[in-house]
Design a protein around this motif. Sequence first.
Motif, short mmCIF file in Angstrom:
data_model
loop_
_atom_site.label_atom_id
_atom_site.label_comp_id
_atom_site.label_asym_id
_atom_site.label_seq_id
_atom_site.Cartn_x
_atom_site.Cartn_y
_atom_site.Cartn_z
N LEU A 58 -46.56 -89.64 86.09
CA LEU A 58 -46.06 -89.03 87.65
C LEU A 58 -44.52 -89.06 87.73
CD1 LEU A 58 -48.65 -91.32 89.56
CD2 LEU A 58 -48.98 -88.99 88.63
N THR A 59 -44.20 -88.57 88.60
CA THR A 59 -42.68 -88.58 88.94
C THR A 59 -42.39 -89.96 89.62
OG1 THR A 59 -43.00 -87.78 91.20
CG2 THR A 59 -42.82 -86.06 89.52
N TRP A 103 -40.94 -90.39 92.43
CA TRP A 103 -41.50 -90.32 93.67
C TRP A 103 -42.91 -90.69 93.74
CZ3 TRP A 103 -45.01 -88.28 97.17
CH2 TRP A 103 -44.62 -88.47 98.67
N GLU A 104 -43.87 -90.02 92.91
CA GLU A 104 -45.07 -90.29 93.15
C GLU A 104 -45.63 -91.72 92.90
OE1 GLU A 104 -46.41 -85.44 91.86
OE2 GLU A 104 -46.37 -87.14 90.35
N TYR A 148 -44.94 -93.80 95.57
CA TYR A 148 -45.75 -93.20 96.84
C TYR A 148 -47.21 -94.02 96.56
CZ TYR A 148 -48.64 -90.75 100.01
OH TYR A 148 -49.25 -90.39 101.17
N MET A 149 -47.55 -94.04 95.23
CA MET A 149 -48.84 -94.57 94.91
C MET A 149 -48.82 -96.08 95.12
SD MET A 149 -50.65 -94.43 91.43
CE MET A 149 -49.53 -95.12 90.22
N PHE A 150 -47.68 -96.80 94.68
CA PHE A 150 -47.78 -98.30 94.91
C PHE A 150 -47.63 -98.70 96.41
CE2 PHE A 150 -45.48 -98.22 90.67
CZ PHE A 150 -46.47 -98.20 89.93
N LEU A 203 -36.87 -98.15 88.31
CA LEU A 203 -38.06 -97.57 89.12
C LEU A 203 -39.38 -98.79 89.16
CD1 LEU A 203 -38.94 -94.88 90.55
CD2 LEU A 203 -40.56 -95.12 88.84
N VAL A 240 -56.25 -92.62 96.71
CA VAL A 240 -54.81 -92.74 96.07
C VAL A 240 -55.19 -92.77 94.53
CG1 VAL A 240 -52.88 -94.20 95.75
CG2 VAL A 240 -53.99 -93.84 98.03
N TRP A 248 -56.27 -89.31 93.51
CA TRP A 248 -54.92 -88.31 93.64
C TRP A 248 -54.05 -88.46 92.18
CZ3 TRP A 248 -49.96 -90.22 94.09
CH2 TRP A 248 -49.04 -89.30 94.39
N ARG A 252 -50.07 -82.60 83.81
CA ARG A 252 -49.06 -82.97 83.12
C ARG A 252 -49.16 -83.10 81.64
NH1 ARG A 252 -46.54 -85.79 87.73
NH2 ARG A 252 -46.72 -83.98 89.35
N LEU A 266 -51.24 -105.88 93.31
CA LEU A 266 -51.30 -105.06 94.74
C LEU A 266 -52.35 -105.65 95.47
CD1 LEU A 266 -50.23 -101.62 93.71
CD2 LEU A 266 -48.74 -103.59 94.76
#
Lengths: 329, 266
Positions: free
Chosen positions: A98-99, A101-102, A105-107, A150, B14, B17, B25, B99
Amino acid sequence: MTNAIVAEDLVKVYKSRRGSQEVRALDGVSLTVPEGTVLGLLGPNGAGKTTTVRILTTLLRPDAGFATVSGYDVVKQSRDVRSIIGLSGQYAAVDENLTGWENLYMFGRLYELPKAKTRERVGELLEQFNLSDAGDRTIKTYSGGMRRRLDLAGALIGDPQVLFLDEPTTGLDPRSRLAMWEVIRGLVNAGTTLLLTTQYLEEADELADRIAVVDTGKIIAEGTADELKTQVGGERVEITLEDAGRIEDARRLLSAVSTGEVEVEPRTKRIISPTQGGSKRLLEAARILDDEGIEVEDIGLRRPSLDDVFLTLTGHKAEEETLEEDENA
Amino acid sequence: MSVLESGPVSDALVITWRNLKRIPRIPELAIFAILQSIMFVLLFAFVFGGAIPLPDGGNYKEFLMPGIFVQTIAFASATTAIGMADDMGKGLIDRFRSLPMARSAVLTGRTVADVIYQAGILVVLMLAGLAVGWRVNNGVEKFLLAVLLLLGFAYVMAWIGVWIGLAVPNTETAQQLTFVTIFPLTFISNVFVPPESLPALLQPIAEWNPVSTLTASCRELFGNPNPNIGDGFPSQYPIAVTIGWSILLIAIFAPLAVRKYRNTSR
């Protein structure tokens, strides 16, 4: 001041794979971290640092003892604990495909932040950690230091009250390590409660308010860096002579001004004189020797390093690999 | 707050996704999964197929394709197992477990994403099948029912994969373990050869094998040649037995996987 983290007599026993032999990874660890302070958990590999962090972050159940984070029991109220902590582990736990950003966002979404709020936080964090330009690239393309940053950003996405950093700079090159320290110092200044584990004495010295030294599952000393240094012994004047033949004369002279027994190492022509009172005593020692015509090759005032502290407390060096089973096994 | 903003459903979405994002990738994974299946199609359709006569003289390529679909889906458990073992090894599972998310979401999100992924692979394989001469002869409704059975089985295999992935120490073991268990399952079946050619000892196994019952169901629903293994119950009611198998296997492996996940490094 309230305690953000309290642990009492934590015990964790692992059964070794082959047989009945037990490894006591934690053998009664107790510690407290007042709100807004930084505790450095210092110890060699296999000392029990990671196990302690895993229990406090609800990833592992203790076999005995109990612990709370912001008043929540880590076993009975683990969900509440998870919603107020951030954890950044030894290995950068981000999705390589993932990037940046991704990942964040996920976390954020899994931290139960609403979508809009998550987007806002991700943008802020990428900015704060100097990753804005790399935000759209997959983690595979990141350097080690960027990954760690990150990973740390991931731990901060939910604005945690208490942050756990398990060896945040292990494996980083010196430049990335300094950058990481800068980032952590910023968080500490903003008032985050932090429990940090490290194998590096320098790192604990640099970042922590208080240091707990862990060895073989026990906390063997606790205090500020200065307290620990004092515990081991005060200052000393270290002298190297030009002429080994004068070493006994020098010892006799220095004994009069030392606060403890003077050590000599004839082979290296070194004399170590325990002292108190700083540079004044250094000048005094230099003058006494000069008056008697004893030539000095090198003279200096030394304070014990945390390395000395560690060596004195544990009987072995911090970096020494222990033969115990890896605590993550 | 909407269920899509937070909570177990949102968390599972999520994770779904995230797992779907990964697929393009790492294109190698999908490409090799498809290539492996196409290799089997070519090997059996053009190399061995000529030497394998069907009892009632049906078209071997039509006979083969439903079996290939099922074989591909059975091997999907390897994809899941490897993905899960990879997440464990990289510390991502620890991150998820630290989390405040719903714990179920890591597994449901993963299995749902894997079924969507398998659906994509199935589309490519069906196109390849059409190219070599496979046909659907019984209309859209039965075709859709067959696809539903295939995807249901994909979901079952994903849960088995999750359990294996959590139980093994690394991705290599995950790959090998799924390989050595799934391979015999697809060979002691009706996938490549008419079942009557199997040794008598293996015939009952082949007959009850869920890979066989699903393959027979698809052949029946697509209207492809479907030589029976015998006159036993699974041969007469392959669809019912396939549904039964799917429910039974989910009922066994989903709780096992969930328990394994909960007890991870405790």
